[in-house]
Each structure stands twice: as C-alpha cells, then as structure tokens.
Write a protein that holds these residues in place. Structure first.
Motif, PDB file in Angstrom:
ATOM      1  N   ASP A   1      -1.753   2.252  -4.657  1.00  0.00           N
ATOM      2  CA  ASP A   1      -3.115   2.156  -4.138  1.00  0.00           C
ATOM      3  C   ASP A   1      -3.866   1.115  -4.965  1.00  0.00           C
ATOM      4  N   GLU A   2      -3.850  -0.127  -4.509  1.00  0.00           N
ATOM      5  CA  GLU A   2      -4.443  -1.227  -5.275  1.00  0.00           C
ATOM      6  C   GLU A   2      -5.930  -1.007  -5.523  1.00  0.00           C
ATOM      7  N   GLN A   3      -6.641  -0.491  -4.544  1.00  0.00           N
ATOM      8  CA  GLN A   3      -8.078  -0.281  -4.700  1.00  0.00           C
ATOM      9  C   GLN A   3      -8.373   0.723  -5.801  1.00  0.00           C
TER      10      GLN A   3
ATOM     11  N   GLU B   1       0.810  -1.212   0.000  1.00  0.00           N
ATOM     12  CA  GLU B   1       0.000   0.000   0.000  1.00  0.00           C
ATOM     13  C   GLU B   1       0.846   1.267   0.000  1.00  0.00           C
TER      14      GLU B   1
END
Length: 679
Positions: free
Chosen positions: A423-425, A419
């Motif tokens: 920002d994977e999301q 993270e």
C-alpha cells in the motif's frame, strides 16, 4: 375410409390412409405413417420439401448405417392413374414402439418412474449406445446436424438368457448433412438447446457443419441422460436470472467451468459432473468451454462411457441409487442437500437386467484367435493401442491446459500490480507522520534515512515484482493458448473417428478378417469379370433379354453382382427373373469359392499394416505420436514455469514481509517516547 395411393421407385404400390389415421409421427418437415410393403411393416415419411438427389446419396451409404439410422430404403412417388408422379417422400424401416424408448423419456424422473427396471447404470449404457451410433455415422462421413433427444430411439434387438441387445437409432435421416460425388447437401435444421455456440444465428441452408457440432449436441444429451438437466439450465446467474438457454450457450455460461463467469454458480438440485468422476467432469468442460476442435469426439465419448459403465455400483444406503465405485453416491448427496428425494430410478436388479447386462459388440464377438504364424495381428494390435493412447493423452493435455487457466488468474490477482503487494499511500503517509517530523527536529537523520530507505525498497520491490509477474503471466497465458491451438489443429481426433478404439485386441481381429474378406471379394470379382453372362445358361433369358441386359451395361458377371438389386427397374425384368439371375449368380460364386486358392480361402491371411489400416491412417498415427510427445513436453514445461512463477511470487511476499517488519520496527523504537518528551 378414403386412401391415398403412392408408388415406389421399383413400381410397387403403397397405400396410406387419408388424414391422421395411421400416422405415427409428425414434425416440421413432414409426417410419418405406418403401412405395409411386401408383407412387411414399414414407415413412410411424406415430406413437404425433399431433394431426390439427397435420398439417392443416403441410399448408397454403407448398409451398416441403416441399422443405426432410419435411412431411405425406397423413394415414394405420387401415383397418377398408375403412373409415377412427383416425389412424395421415402420408405424406411419401422422401429416398433413396443420394443423401443425415446431418449426424451429418459431425462424426466417422472417418465423414468414409468419404465420397468431402469437404473442409472442403464442411463450410462444408453449414453454409450448413442455415442456408438454417432461415431459409426461419423466414420462414414455423415454429420447428423439435428441431433436431439426427439430424434433418438433406443431399440431392443432381442432378449435371451436374461440379457438383451440395445442400440441407439437416429431418426429423420433426410436432414443429415451428406456429400455425394457431385453435390453437398446441408442440414437445414437444428434445435436451439442442442446447437453449438458457433452455429447459433447461422444460416443452416448454407452453413457446412463439422462433426464437432454433433459432438456438442452429443455432450448435451449425455449430460441430460446422466445428470437429468441441461448443462446450461441448472445454473444461478445473479445479474440475469431469467436469461434463456440459447443466450447462455452463446455466452458460454457453463456453471461447472474451471473459471465460471462472475455471479454464476450451479444450482443445488442436480449433481455436478465432478460427482460422477474427474474424467467426465473434464469431458464436459472440453465440450462446453473449449473451441470446437477440442471437444471430445463421439469415439472419445465411447471410451469414457464404456469405462464409466464398468465402474457403476449400487448405493449401500438407497437401493434406487447407483454411483461410481470408490466415490460417494451423487444422488444421496443431492437429496441430503435439498432435503427431499428426487431420484425415480428402479431398484438395482438382482436377476433380470434388461439394459445393464447387455453385452457390448466386442464382448459378444468371438474371442481373438491366437497368432502362432506371426500373421501381423500383434503389430496391428500395437498400432491400435498406440492410437487409443494418443487419443487419451490428447484429452489429458487439454484438461491440463484448462486447469492452468485459474492458476494464471490467481497469479494475476496476487501480484500483477504494485498495489497488490504494498500500500504505497500508507507507506508515504507514515513517512510524513509525526514520528518522522520529530526525528528531523531533533536531528535523528539516521532513523529518518533508514525509514526512507526501507520505504524505497518496499516500493521498488512492489514495482519490479509486479512488472515481472505481469510480463511472465502474459507470456504463459499466450503459450497456453498456443498449445491449445496446436492441440486443436492436431488430427488425433480423426483417429478416434476412423478407428473403433474401444477394444484394440478385438478390433485388430475384426480388421484382419475384413482385409481377408476384401481380398476374397476382390478375387471373386476378378473371376466374375472374366465370365460373360452369355456363357451362363439361364432359363427365360433368350437373345432379347440378353440384349436388354447388355444395353444397360450388364455383360459380365461382376457387373451383375454390383447391380443385381436394381434389376427390377429395367422394363421387362420382374422379380421372378431377378430371382433366377440371383440364383445363377450364387451358383457361380459357390463354384468359384470352391476353386479359390488356399492362401485366399484361409481367414488368417497375413496382411501388412498398410493393407489393414491404410497408409494414410498409419502415417497419421505416427505423425500424431510425434506431435503429442512434443505437446506433452511443452505442456509440462509450461506447468513448471507456472509453478516457478508462483514460487517467485511467494518469495517476493516473503521479502515484502521482511521489509515491512523492519520498517514498522523503526516506528516502534522506544526512544520515540524520549523524543516526544524532549520536544
């Protein structure tokens, strides 16, 4: 006025006034009175609880210890009808109040304002004198235990030609920790603000202390002398603003640590140690942030404070201020920050300098003689220089390893989890957004696959970089702790405790002379051992008294030399007879000295290094040299690995930025407008 009668171990009478009359001090363990013994002023301490064996062990210490600590000179007993009763206390030398000042007065600016010509340079010298006294006591195996400002006096020895000699005297010697041949005596007391964190809550009656506990208390007092605040006091802690000092010490809440606790910051009303010098800042961090074995010893403080004292100069803006040459004035900085003057030092003296111009023991000694005959002095100097270098290198290594701690923390904060890189999301949300749906509807598979491929690369980069960084940073932190443990286990600090390293040139000369004197004394004792006392013609010593001496093991001249001061304890031997024996002994010694072989009579006796330093100390120097060399190489390799890891993280961020830019560019394709209009 009523009086109380006491008697010394050798039968002399001591009279003290009743009540508080004549009392010059009082504490938890007893009361101190001023009186006379043999026409000389002495201080007598009457103690509530006292071990006679402890006093005997203290009386047997090296005589030089008596100049820097108020050691027992005589045991004092209650007097019952002229007979010796129970132990009441002890007599010690009296430190004249008019020629001394308590260390506790030198911390408060209001108290300092009442002193004549006391400057910040004098405060540095006071700290140096205290370090010298503590180091000397440590050298003879003592641990002070209850080292605090109330137990420290700075005594003026004399004044001539505008200079004076001062030394630090440690009081309350009856609480010193000392080991005799048969028993160990613990220090039963300690004041919380000066108690090392590892001893807080300990049972002092059964806890055997290390010299590192004195090193902690010494560091606190040096901090107070130089910065006028307890190191744990001038700190702002948001979560617990009223936390007491003892709790702060136990939890290690030192505001000037390399990594201070969250919400902890120094207050604005006193200078920071770094404002003095980087070396002093590092020494205080080692004192308050390291395990006990890594604290600077009293001998190391001597080296630091001697260097600091030589660098102090007057402030160009305020005549009351002084600071280290080449640095900004630490006091001006504080006064400008808070908007009000705080320093109460005297203006820097221009002629009479009662403390600052004092000669050090090395400066006041005779110049080191030349070594034309190659009598081993140069080899000894080389070994002492090497020992001093090892002590200094150890301190530098500890500081380097402490400085790596925030570096490793920063690495963990930058790249120890995915993270922190990506920002994977946000990436996944963008892949499932309108643009990708339109592309799929219109059959633009290549664009969708390119976006997915870049997203997978971004997430893979974040995962792999974070996993690698986390593993390497843990390994580096483990190596850092291992190196600190190896340094803590090294015996380099023992070199500083064993050897006076502040001036290798003069120390070598002093050790050489001591070796010469030792050989001469040994020869004299050997000659005296061959002379029966019955062969001496001494007035007043007939058959009866000679038999008395022999019954007490006094048959040869060397036995008399060892016990001449205790003769008055024998029934029938008074001070007059003792003086006759002493005079006869001196005459015999003078005769022997005239017959001493020429190679022994010369002060320049060629001595081997093992004779001058001792085989253990010499072996310790060379063993520690190999250890410090290895540790220095390992610490250098660790620093390089930290640098490489930082560069690796920087490269990962560059890769991340390149992939992120390519990913974003695919979503800003001009054909998107055409795709939407077609839809």
């Amino acid at each position: 006025m009523s009086q109380r009668a006491f008697i010394t171990g050798d039968g002399r009478s001591v009279v003290l006034p009743a009540g508080r009359t004549g009392r010059i001090g009082a504490g938890g363990q007893g009361q101190v009175y001023l009186t006379q013994l043999g026409g000389q002023p002495i201080a007598v301490k009457l103690c509530r609880q006292l071990e006679e064996a402890r006093l005997i062990a203290l009386q047997r210490l090296e005589p030089t210890c008596g100049t820097i600590a108020t050691l027992p000179q005589q045991r004092i007993y209650h007097c019952r009808d002229g007979q010796r009763g129970a132990l009441a206390g002890y007599a010690m030398r009296y430190v004249e109040s008019k020629r001394s000042v308590s260390a506790a007065r030198l911390f408060n600016f209001e108290e300092i304002a009442g002193l004549q010509r006391f400057t910040w340079k004098d405060a540095v010298l006071a700290a140096l004198r205290l370090a010298e006294s503590v180091a000397q006591l440590h050298r003879y195996g003592l641990v002070i235990g209850d080292l605090n400002p109330e137990n420290v006096l700075f005594e003026q020895q004399g004044q001539a030609a505008g200079t004076s000699t001062w030394r630090a005297v440690i009081l309350d010697s009856d609480s010193f920790q000392i080991a005799s041949s048969a028993e160990r005596f613990h220090c039963p007391v300690s004041r919380p603000p000066y108690t090392a964190p590892e001893l807080i809550g300990a049972d002092f009656a059964t806890t055997w202390r290390d010299a590192s506990s004195d090193a902690y208390a010494l560091a606190v007092i040096v901090y107070l002398l130089l910065l006028h605040d307890h190191p744990y006091d001038n700190a702002l802690l948001q979560a617990e603003p009223e936390l007491e000092v003892t709790a702060r010490i136990r939890r290690g809440l030192y505001p000037h640590a390399a990594m201070p606790a969250a919400g902890l910051r120094p207050g604005p009303y006193r200078p920071a140690p770094a404002a003095i010098s980087e070396a002093m800042d590092a020494a205080f961090r080692r004192s308050f942030c390291c395990e006990p074995a890594l604290r600077p010893t009293a001998a190391e403080w001597m080296l630091l404070l001697r260097d600091l004292h030589s660098q102090v100069v007057a402030c160009s803006r305020n005549p009351r201020h002084q600071h280290v040459a080449g640095r900004d004035c630490l006091w001006c900085a504080v006064e400008q920050r808070i908007g009000t003057p705080i320093s109460r030092y005297s203006p820097a003296p221009t002629s009479a300098k009662p403390l600052a111009t004092q000669q050090t023991p090395e400066q006041s000694s005779q110049p080191a003689p030349a070594d034309p005959q190659g009598n081993g002095l140069e080899a000894l100097r080389d070994q002492l220089r090497l020992a001093r270098d090892l002590v200094e290198r150890r301190a530098v290594l500890v500081e380097q390893l402490l400085q790596l701690e925030p570096v490793l923390v920063e690495i963990a904060e930058r790249c120890s989890s995915p993270e922190q890189l990506v920002d994977e999301q946000a990436v996944l949300e963008r892949l499932s957004g309108l643009r990708n749906r339109i592309s799929r509807w219109l059959g633009h598979r290549q664009k969708v696959e390119a976006r997915q491929r870049l997203a997978d690369q971004l997430l893979e980069l974040a995962t792999s970089s974070a996993a690698s960084t986390l593993q390497q940073s843990r390994e580096l932190e483990q190596q850092r702790h291992q190196l600190l443990s190896r340094l803590a286990g090294s015996c380099t600090a023992q070199l500083a405790a064993r050897l006076p390293l502040q001036d290798p040139e003069r120390t070598a000369t002093a050790l050489h002379r001591q070796a010469a004197n030792h050989r001469q004394q040994r020869w004299l004792q050997q000659q005296l051992a061959q002379q029966p006392l019955r062969s001496w013609r001494m007035e007043g010593f007939g058959e009866g008294r000679m038999a008395l001496l022999e019954r007490h093991g006094l048959e040869q001249g060397d036995q008399l030399l060892e016990r001449i001061d205790q003769l008055t304890s024998l029934a029938g031997i008074g001070r007059g007879l003792q003086q006759r024996l002493r005079q006869q002994l001196e005459n015999e010694i003078q005769t022997l000295q005239a017959q001493m072989p020429e190679h022994l009579a010369s002060p320049q006796i060629a001595s081997a290094l093992t004779d001058l330093l001792g085989p253990e100390t010499l072996a310790l120097i060379h063993t520690q040299q190999s250890l410090i060399d290895a540790l220095q190489a390992d610490a250098g390799a660790l620093a390089i690995r930290c640098r490489d890891l930082n560069e690796q993280i920087t490269f990962s961020y560059q890769q991340r930025d390149a992939l992120q830019q390519a990913f974003n560019q695919l979503f800003s394709d001009p054909s998107f407008a055409q795709e939407r209009s077609t839809c």
